[in-house]
Enzyme design. Structure first.
Site, PDB file in Angstrom:
ATOM      1  N   THR B 208       1.540  11.698 -12.933  1.00  0.00           N
ATOM      2  CA  THR B 208       1.143  10.948 -11.746  1.00  0.00           C
ATOM      3  C   THR B 208       0.266  11.816 -10.853  1.00  0.00           C
ATOM      4  OG1 THR B 208       3.174   9.691 -11.820  1.00  0.00           O
ATOM      5  CG2 THR B 208       2.108   9.860  -9.668  1.00  0.00           C
ATOM      6  N   ARG B 236       8.466  -2.396 -16.199  1.00  0.00           N
ATOM      7  CA  ARG B 236       9.071  -1.386 -15.325  1.00  0.00           C
ATOM      8  C   ARG B 236       8.104  -0.949 -14.218  1.00  0.00           C
ATOM      9  NH1 ARG B 236       7.734   4.453 -14.386  1.00  0.00           N
ATOM     10  NH2 ARG B 236       9.666   5.426 -13.718  1.00  0.00           N
ATOM     11  N   GLY B 238       7.742   1.955 -11.306  1.00  0.00           N
ATOM     12  CA  GLY B 238       8.276   3.245 -10.876  1.00  0.00           C
ATOM     13  C   GLY B 238       8.163   3.418  -9.366  1.00  0.00           C
ATOM     14  N   ASP B 239       8.281   4.668  -8.929  1.00  0.00           N
ATOM     15  CA  ASP B 239       8.309   4.900  -7.475  1.00  0.00           C
ATOM     16  C   ASP B 239       6.941   4.931  -6.822  1.00  0.00           C
ATOM     17  OD1 ASP B 239       7.897   7.352  -8.952  1.00  0.00           O
ATOM     18  OD2 ASP B 239       8.055   8.397  -7.038  1.00  0.00           O
ATOM     19  N   THR B 259       5.944  12.745  -7.381  1.00  0.00           N
ATOM     20  CA  THR B 259       5.748  12.657  -8.826  1.00  0.00           C
ATOM     21  C   THR B 259       7.030  13.109  -9.514  1.00  0.00           C
ATOM     22  OG1 THR B 259       4.546  13.530 -10.725  1.00  0.00           O
ATOM     23  CG2 THR B 259       4.714  14.982  -8.821  1.00  0.00           C
ATOM     24  N   GLY B 260       7.418  12.375 -10.541  1.00  0.00           N
ATOM     25  CA  GLY B 260       8.643  12.763 -11.232  1.00  0.00           C
ATOM     26  C   GLY B 260       9.330  11.558 -11.847  1.00  0.00           C
ATOM     27  N   GLY B 262      10.741   8.539 -11.634  1.00  0.00           N
ATOM     28  CA  GLY B 262      10.600   7.578 -10.547  1.00  0.00           C
ATOM     29  C   GLY B 262      11.869   6.864 -10.110  1.00  0.00           C
TER      30      GLY B 262
END
Lengths: 343, 343
Positions: B208, B236, B238-239, B259-260, B262
């Site tokens: 990301t 899906r 994500g964050d 980033t990671g 999510g």
């Protein structure tokens, strides 16, 4: 001797009574539900309609309260309460979901477990009768938090859900609201870009439903289910399925479910901000929720309300609109069912 | 007399110098960018690859910094920096987006303006070369905050965006990652339900991209763009496009891009929680970001990192993974470009 014995037994009885009370006081439970906030005019609601709303809210809050009273989980209680509201055409969730601009229905929901901080959310599903059930399945059965559209329904099928036709959500009353909304949008479109039409100028019947609860084990939970905005377009996602905006729960802090003009609730992180004030500023749930709904959101121009419960079972239900359908019940006390500030 | 004049002019010069310095000190500016956090092994990155990443990060941070130095808006600076990363196949955003389980690409992005608290986000678009540009259009040209899927692309077309084929995002390296991920998922599926496969066990290259900036006018902004998780399914989200989770900005407080993994960033409201600690607990951005990334998230089992900048231009870039591609630049000082903790 007899007196002494009596005194002794009285003391023992007193201690037992106190310890039972302390026991009970250590295990408060509470539930609050909402059926949407908005311009609910007293004049426009007949006594029969008023009663119908109040009866359904009472049925839902009583159902959830009974589960809590019997020692059930807050997650189970809020799901049961929300299912009842999803089954009613009175509210903009499940059966009574509003129409999209294109004449269909797209539903959103989220649920969060304050104990594990786990959460499940779905956005834009078209064939799920009880969106809150699918949100729960996402939480418990997938390692994702948020699923959307056709993909979310593929997951639902894999989990054994039965899909319903989109027409399952058709109701005459909501269709009339769509026609009205479209007319206003089209009139506005003549003078400006459709994309910049101020949707908030339309008389939306926000009817999102939600529930928050504290169970006797001290676990908080929050859930929200909605058909979104009448005449919404472009795959719009509102605040209900956005964790921290329309739905949030954290043990030891609070659980919140929101209803209103979702875009403002996302931008101002409403559910999360209320809990942050409780957690980091040690504000009461009443004050924290009031500051966000009746100060910050009003300044920003965002209309709506929340239901919130804290770790001790205190409940806040602030709203900055004319009314908010809601009901609360704590520790076996009678249900409070209200639409406006005072009745 | 001459001495007096000299003394006088020295005092005047001193005052002028001080006021200029005060002026400059009143107008700090800063930018931080990231290109993803994850298991970035030093051994697996050749010197050439290492240099390629660092060159691209430097190009992006320099571009954003130049805009800020010339008095440009933080929103413009972060968009320009993110566009450069979206154009590079090195990062999981735009051109280098990972593959979904079904072999396509679905991109998410969000942008937030700390001055107005306005925000725009898109989820699951398949034909937008620069998702951050569409997020910006959602913020500026629609009255919604979050649009998804085909609906978001209908909005893009109405706004004059050119759609690109989904194959625009195809790269051999990412396809190989999909094949690896699918193989692991299918092996896992033999022993348990597909839906409960622990995706975090896979060696994801979270890539990301994001940027946060403070401009000379004191306005904060944050933006994030991503291809999501390799082999993601079920629509899906994500964050990254979730305001308060992967992206958040509020003037006077802070701007964050994450980033990671999510799902953890959504459940723990990472960007919002960091800003809440700054706002309500008066913690420094360094301490607030460290507490969330290196304490709360580690306890929860969530891996990743953030870049964050506060109202004075202080920058925090904590991550709990082996590495995080990142670059920072403040007040015209040379860029700092790093991959691991120390280099």
């Amino acid at each position: 001797m007899k007196t002494k014995l009596t005194t002794f037994s009285l003391i023992i009885s007193g201690l037992l009574f106190m310890s039972q009370n302390a026991f009970a006081a250590d295990k408060p439970y509470a539930i609050a539900i909402h059926g949407g906030a908005g311009t609910i005019s007293k004049a426009n609601l007949t006594p029969e309609q008023r009663q119908a709303y109040k009866d359904k809210l009472k049925e839902a809050v009583d159902k959830g309260s009974k589960i809590l009273e019997e020692g059930g989980d807050s997650l189970v209680a809020i799901q049961a309460a929300i299912n009842i509201l999803e089954n009613s055409p009175l509210f903009n969730a499940g059966l009574g979901a509003v129409y999209t601009y294109d004449g269909g229905h797209e539903l959103d929901a989220a649920i969060m477990d304050g104990k594990t901080m786990n959460a499940g959310a779905i956005a834009g599903v078209r064939h799920i009768a009880h969106p809150i059930d699918l949100a729960l399945a996402v939480m418990n059965k997938s390692e994702h938090v948020m699923l959307s559209g056709a993909g979310a329904e593929e997951f639902a099928l894999a989990q054994g859900f039965t899909l319903v036709p989109n027409s399952h959500f058709d109701t005459d009353a909501r269709y009339q609201q769509l026609l009205d909304a479209r007319e206003k949008l089209q009139a506005a479109a003549k003078s400006e870009q459709v994309a910049s039409v101020k949707m908030q100028d339309l008389d939306y019947k926000f009817g999102t439903v939600g529930a928050v609860a504290l169970d006797k084990k001290g676990n908080l939970a929050a859930g929200t289910s909605t058909g979104g905005m009448t005449a919404k377009r472009f795959g719009r996602i509102g605040d209900s399925p956005v964790i921290g905006a329309g739905t949030y729960a954290e043990n030891g802090v609070c659980a919140v479910s929101a209803t209103g003009h979702g875009e403002f609730f996302i931008r101002y992180l409403v559910a999360g901000d209320i809990c942050a004030k409780v957690k980091y500023q040690q504000k009461s749930i009443i004050q924290a929720a009031d500051e966000v709904i009746n100060q910050r959101l009003i300044t920003a121009g965002g209309s709506g309300g929340v239901i919130a419960v804290d770790q001790r079972g205190n409940i806040a239900t602030p709203f900055n609109t004319e009314g908010m359908y809601r009901a609360t019940r704590s520790n076996g006390e009678p249900a409070q069912v209200l639409i406006w500030q005072d009745e």
